[in-house]
Design a protein around this motif. Structure first.
Motif, short mmCIF file in Angstrom:
data_model
loop_
_atom_site.label_atom_id
_atom_site.label_comp_id
_atom_site.label_asym_id
_atom_site.label_seq_id
_atom_site.Cartn_x
_atom_site.Cartn_y
_atom_site.Cartn_z
N SER A 51 26.84 27.75 46.36
CA SER A 51 27.97 28.46 46.96
C SER A 51 29.00 28.82 45.89
CB SER A 51 28.62 27.56 48.03
OG SER A 51 29.74 28.21 48.59
N PRO A 52 29.54 30.04 45.91
CA PRO A 52 29.46 31.02 46.99
C PRO A 52 28.35 32.07 46.82
CG PRO A 52 31.12 31.70 45.44
CD PRO A 52 30.57 30.41 44.92
N PHE A 53 27.61 32.04 45.70
CA PHE A 53 26.61 33.09 45.44
C PHE A 53 25.21 32.57 45.77
CE2 PHE A 53 29.95 34.01 42.14
CZ PHE A 53 30.50 35.10 42.80
N THR A 54 24.89 32.42 47.01
CA THR A 54 23.61 31.84 47.39
C THR A 54 22.65 32.88 47.94
OG1 THR A 54 24.52 31.32 49.57
CG2 THR A 54 24.61 29.59 47.90
N GLY A 55 21.36 32.48 47.96
CA GLY A 55 20.32 33.28 48.61
C GLY A 55 20.28 34.72 48.17
N PRO A 56 20.39 35.64 49.13
CA PRO A 56 20.25 37.07 48.81
C PRO A 56 21.42 37.64 48.02
CG PRO A 56 20.85 36.78 51.11
CD PRO A 56 20.55 35.42 50.58
N HIS A 57 22.46 36.86 47.77
CA HIS A 57 23.62 37.33 47.00
C HIS A 57 23.55 36.89 45.55
CE1 HIS A 57 26.70 38.89 50.04
NE2 HIS A 57 25.57 38.72 50.72
N ALA A 58 22.39 36.44 45.08
CA ALA A 58 22.25 35.94 43.71
C ALA A 58 21.58 36.99 42.82
CB ALA A 58 21.46 34.63 43.73
N LYS A 59 21.00 36.53 41.71
CA LYS A 59 20.31 37.41 40.77
C LYS A 59 19.35 38.35 41.50
CE LYS A 59 16.69 37.43 37.24
NZ LYS A 59 15.79 36.64 36.37
N GLY A 60 19.29 39.59 41.01
CA GLY A 60 18.41 40.58 41.60
C GLY A 60 19.09 41.44 42.64
N SER A 61 20.23 40.98 43.15
CA SER A 61 20.96 41.75 44.16
C SER A 61 22.10 42.52 43.52
CB SER A 61 21.52 40.82 45.24
OG SER A 61 22.67 40.14 44.77
N LEU A 62 22.59 43.52 44.24
CA LEU A 62 23.73 44.28 43.76
C LEU A 62 25.05 43.69 44.24
CD1 LEU A 62 22.42 47.96 44.08
CD2 LEU A 62 22.83 46.66 42.00
N GLU A 112 28.05 40.73 44.11
CA GLU A 112 28.75 40.16 42.96
C GLU A 112 27.97 39.00 42.35
OE1 GLU A 112 32.32 41.31 41.74
OE2 GLU A 112 30.81 42.77 42.38
N GLY A 113 27.27 38.25 43.17
CA GLY A 113 26.48 37.14 42.64
C GLY A 113 25.35 37.57 41.74
N GLY A 114 24.94 38.84 41.82
CA GLY A 114 23.90 39.37 40.95
C GLY A 114 24.43 40.12 39.76
N THR A 115 25.66 40.66 39.89
CA THR A 115 26.17 41.57 38.85
C THR A 115 27.44 41.10 38.15
OG1 THR A 115 27.44 42.86 40.46
CG2 THR A 115 25.16 43.55 40.06
N ASN A 116 28.20 40.19 38.77
CA ASN A 116 29.42 39.70 38.13
C ASN A 116 29.06 38.55 37.19
OD1 ASN A 116 32.40 37.92 39.23
ND2 ASN A 116 32.12 39.24 37.46
N VAL A 117 29.32 38.73 35.90
CA VAL A 117 28.87 37.77 34.89
C VAL A 117 30.02 37.31 34.02
CG1 VAL A 117 26.55 38.76 34.80
CG2 VAL A 117 28.32 39.61 33.25
N PRO A 118 29.84 36.17 33.34
CA PRO A 118 30.87 35.73 32.39
C PRO A 118 30.91 36.66 31.18
CG PRO A 118 28.94 34.31 32.28
CD PRO A 118 28.73 35.22 33.46
N LEU A 119 32.10 37.00 30.77
CA LEU A 119 32.33 37.74 29.52
C LEU A 119 33.58 37.16 28.88
CD1 LEU A 119 31.85 40.03 27.49
CD2 LEU A 119 33.21 41.53 28.97
N ILE A 120 33.41 36.56 27.71
CA ILE A 120 34.50 35.93 26.99
C ILE A 120 34.45 36.43 25.55
CG2 ILE A 120 35.47 33.73 26.20
CD1 ILE A 120 34.04 32.41 28.61
N VAL A 121 35.60 36.80 25.01
CA VAL A 121 35.66 37.40 23.67
C VAL A 121 36.72 36.69 22.84
CG1 VAL A 121 35.95 39.52 22.34
CG2 VAL A 121 35.00 39.63 24.66
N THR A 122 36.37 36.33 21.62
CA THR A 122 37.35 35.86 20.65
C THR A 122 37.23 36.72 19.40
OG1 THR A 122 35.89 34.29 19.50
CG2 THR A 122 37.02 33.50 21.47
N GLY A 123 38.28 36.76 18.60
CA GLY A 123 38.19 37.54 17.37
C GLY A 123 39.54 37.96 16.85
#
Length: 808
Positions: A295-306, A308-319
């Motif tokens: 939870s909250p990105f379970t079942g059909p809301h995970a990888k492979g789906s459009l 947020e659970g399939g498309t919202n990813v971590p992005l962290i930048v330093t520099g």
């Protein structure tokens, strides 16, 4: 549930895509950068791109979105040291994300929509190709955008080095197949590697970064973790109680922590001064798989789906682009994996332009900025089969700062208010249920999807374009390898002797180093093979003659002719006739060799008259002479590259301008590719002129610091009036110390005059600007002749002749 969370500040301080240049201008600049410098000091920024496989925001502790994510202290520290992006998006599966990140183009343009049989076409321009003249480039770990049997694919896409697994996954993290390849070695695959795959990737990254030293580098570190199979990592890498009987979510968290541990080891291995000049980008390639998601990105809301659970990813930048006061901040702006190309290009100072990539550097410099109006949405897609249609399944999703719309196979199916329902639990459709504000947002997102869908898919380019691009790419690689070996030889020569008063560079020429089996000799083979691979074959430049297998020029309008009769003051000529693909390679090899020899031997390492340089009581004059030589070469080159970057930026702005040029705002120097709309420079362009002057003064100051100046008898050298402001300092390479510094006479028949009016004659070189102008003039001849020598522009003609100055 709020999805806004400020990252705790740790107090650790670290220091858009441009309009595509014309082909001739790009070639000129690329060659200039590739052969100019004895070191690659012109490029300051390093890049470490870390890709986590199948790890969504719910899998990283610092995001605070998963029900109970495992520990990720090193990734959390990255967030404390940099900027965390809350709303970064990718495609819902891995290969399309990797392809769009490397090319800056959406999948429907490259033809990559699903992982199966996903092969990135070699005609796509990639990040390592943009950096080929300035950076070492290595891809490590999971590849998954090429034919699994093609060990050369990562190298052919522009990387210098590759080590990892070519496929989409590995069957066992402690027994897997590892492919290794580079531009100077033959690729091979080792079966049954027993080193834990995550550790092996970290080991490879640490070794390459250490090997590169102070040279600028771009490392693409793509972990297989935490992709299936769910497994038990080595106990030394995780604090989670996990064993073979543990459930999949527990094994997944352990694999993520193991990856985090190895990321910490990689970061700790980078010396502090180099880390300060390194942009680190950590990103997931898609969401967490359903077998491990919670939870909250379970079942059909995970990888492979459009969702947020399939498309919202971590992005962290330093520099270094991030101010210390902004470290630990969070950006709410919409960014995408497709934006990596434009972002890296901007930081590196190279020209890049795609239809889709947008630099997120502004958010690094000010994380409070809202989503750019240049692209007020983020986009994700999934289609199959790969290619350019028709598709058996086609899905698209687009979201703005509040709403998200999902389209599947011609039907707008779901519309969400992400502020009210951040995990897409309430579909607002049908349209009749929408209020006035929602209807406006819905129509805007429909227009966005349809606008993207109306974009023209761009399959593989024409054969002529493939060949032209291959020639430019292979020449860049060859020039880089030649320069690298000459530089290493000269550096060794300069430390020889006690003291090393007069370095012996006789054995540091292209001819001397190109012995059978040497790295330069192998680079020649790769140059010719690379050209033949993309230019050979039926209906291309070269064609296999029926019956005998010999390559001959195809009768399709390609008439290459002969390699130009090029003189460069050395008395040697490149005048061989081109009758096949090998001849093209031989011609370009000759030109590059001459450019490197002349620019480096004659200009950058001309020997000082040591007897009149430093007084005998100045310590070790030999070492100071060598250091001064190196500094002049290094700073002269840095200034030239900086100047070209500033001019390119100005020219690109003019190309984008709808009103065109006006005399009050002209660039300091004209760009031939802009034609008659590019007027001469005028005093009105103060901004670019001032920046160029500032860069020159900075280089002059560094030269004077190393080489000494008037006013101090013990430190007399090439500079006058060291005590005066930098603007008053004069670099005198010829007059004061009687150096034999003259610009070589470059004789390019018939008259030795460049079409722009430049003439590289034996003029005295007394100032840094004149030194740079001399190098620039010499290399402009070479670059322009190369552009004409590669593949002619008029492919409809039976015979193509070079410009007059290259082929009298």
């Amino acid at each position: 549930m709020s999805r806004t969370r400020r990252v705790a500040h740790a107090g650790h301080a670290t220091n858009a895509g441009r309009v595509r240049r014309s082909a001739s201008a790009l070639r000129a600049i690329a060659l200039l950068v590739a052969v100019l410098l004895p070191t690659w000091a012109q490029a300051r920024d390093n890049f470490l791109i870390i890709i986590a496989d199948d790890v969504g925001v719910d899998g990283i502790n610092v995001y605070g979105e998963g029900a109970a994510p495992g520990p990720t202290p090193n990734i959390d520290q990255l967030a404390a040291d940099g900027i965390l992006f809350r709303h970064a998006s990718t495609n819902p599966v891995c290969a399309p994300t990797r392809a769009e990140a490397l090319t800056g183009r959406y999948g429907f343009r490259t033809g990559i929509g699903v992982p199966e049989s996903a092969v990135l076409d070699l005609d796509e321009t990639t990040i390592p190709e943009l950096l080929t003249a300035t950076h070492h480039t290595a891809a490590i770990g999971k590849w998954h955008i090429g034919d699994n049997g093609d060990v050369d694919h990562p190298i052919d896409t522009g990387f210098d080095y590759y080590a990892g697994g070519l496929g989409g996954g590995i069957g066992d993290y402690e027994s897997w197949n590892k492919t290794t390849n580079s531009t100077s070695t033959t690729g091979s695959t080792q079966v049954g590697v027993t080193t834990y795959a995550t550790t092996d990737a970290a080991d490879e990254a640490i070794a390459k970064i250490a090997e590169y030293g102070e040279d600028p580098w771009f490392v693409w570190l793509a972990f297989n973790a935490a992709h299936t199979p769910f497994h038990v990592p080595p106990p030394s890498l995780t604090t989670i109680a996990v064993n073979a009987g543990s459930d999949n979510p527990t094994k997944f968290k352990a694999a993520v922590e193991a990856m985090d541990t190895e990321i910490g080891r990689v970061l700790a291995s980078i010396p502090a001064p180099i880390r300060a000049d390194t942009t680190v980008i950590f990103i997931g390639d898609n969401g967490t798989p359903s077998g491990a998601s919670e939870s909250p990105f379970t079942g059909p809301h995970a990888k492979g789906s459009l969702y947020e659970g399939g498309t919202n990813v971590p992005l962290i930048v330093t520099g270094p682009r991030i101010d210390a006061l902004d470290e630990g901040d969070e950006s709410q702006a919409l960014v995408s994996s497709v934006d990596l190309l434009a972002t890296i290009a901007e930081i590196a100072g190279v020209a890049a332009a795609t239809e889709d990539s947008l630099s997120f550097v502004p958010y690094l410099e000010d994380p409070t900025l809202t989503t750019s109006s240049a692209r007020p949405y983020s986009y994700a897609e999934r289609f199959e089969p790969n290619g350019f249609g028709p598709y058996t399944d086609e899905q698209r999703a687009v979201r703005d700062d509040q709403y998200k719309l999902i389209w599947r196979n011609g039907v707008y199916e779901e519309f969400f208010d992400l502020n009210a329902f951040p995990f897409e639990t309430m579909n607002l459709l049908p349209v009749g249920n929408l209020n006035a504000g929602q209807l406006i947002a819905y129509n805007a997102l429909v227009a966005a999807i349809e606008g993207i869908a109306d974009g023209v898919a761009t399959p593989a380019s024409s054969d002529s374009a493939k060949c032209t691009r291959a020639i430019n790419k292979e020449v860049g690689k060859y020039a880089k390898q030649v320069q690298k070996n000459i530089d290493k030889c000269k550096k060794a020569s300069m430390t020889r002797g006690d003291p090393p008063l007069m370095p012996d560079f006789a054995n540091c020429t292209v001819a001397a180093l190109k012995t059978p089996g040497s790295k330069i000799d192998r680079a020649v083979t790769k140059l010719k093979d690379g050209i033949a691979k993309r230019c050979g074959g039926s209906n291309r430049i070269c064609e296999v003659a029926p019956g005998d297998g010999d390559e001959t020029l195809a009768a399709i309008g390609w008439g290459i002719g002969s390699c130009m009769n090029l003189e460069s003051g050395t008395g040697t000529e490149c005048d061989n006739a081109i009758t096949d693909c090998g001849g093209i390679g031989t011609c370009l090899e000759c030109i590059v060799d001459k450019a490197v020899d002349q620019a480096v031997d004659h200009l950058l390492y001309d020997e000082f008259n040591t007897a009149s340089f430093f007084p005998a009581n100045s310590g070790d004059p030999g070492k100071r002479v060598n250091k001064c030589q190196e500094t002049i070469a290094k700073e002269g080159g840095k200034f030239l590259v900086t100047k070209h970057k500033l001019l390119n930026k100005c020219w690109d702005a003019k190309l984008k301008s709808k009103t065109g040029y006006d005399d009050a705002d002209a660039c300091p120097e004209t760009d031939p590719s802009l034609g008659s709309g590019n007027p001469p420079a005028t005093p009105g362009d103060s901004k670019t002129t001032e920046k160029i002057k500032k860069a020159e003064q900075k280089s002059i100051a560094k030269i004077c610091k190393t080489c000494g100046g008037g006013g101090d008898a013990d430190k007399d050298g090439v500079c006058d009036a060291v005590g005066e402001p930098v603007s008053g300092v004069t670099i005198t390479l010829g007059d004061i110390v009687d150096l034999p510094y003259v610009c070589p006479s470059v004789s390019v028949p018939p008259n030795g005059v460049h079409p722009s009016g430049l003439d590289c004659t034996n003029a005295d070189v007394d100032t840094l600007q004149e030194y740079v102008d001399c190098i620039s003039c010499v290399l402009e001849f070479k670059a322009d002749c190369m552009a004409d020598a590669s593949v002619g522009d008029d492919v409809s003609a039976v015979g193509i002749e070079y410009a007059a100055e290259c082929n009298p």
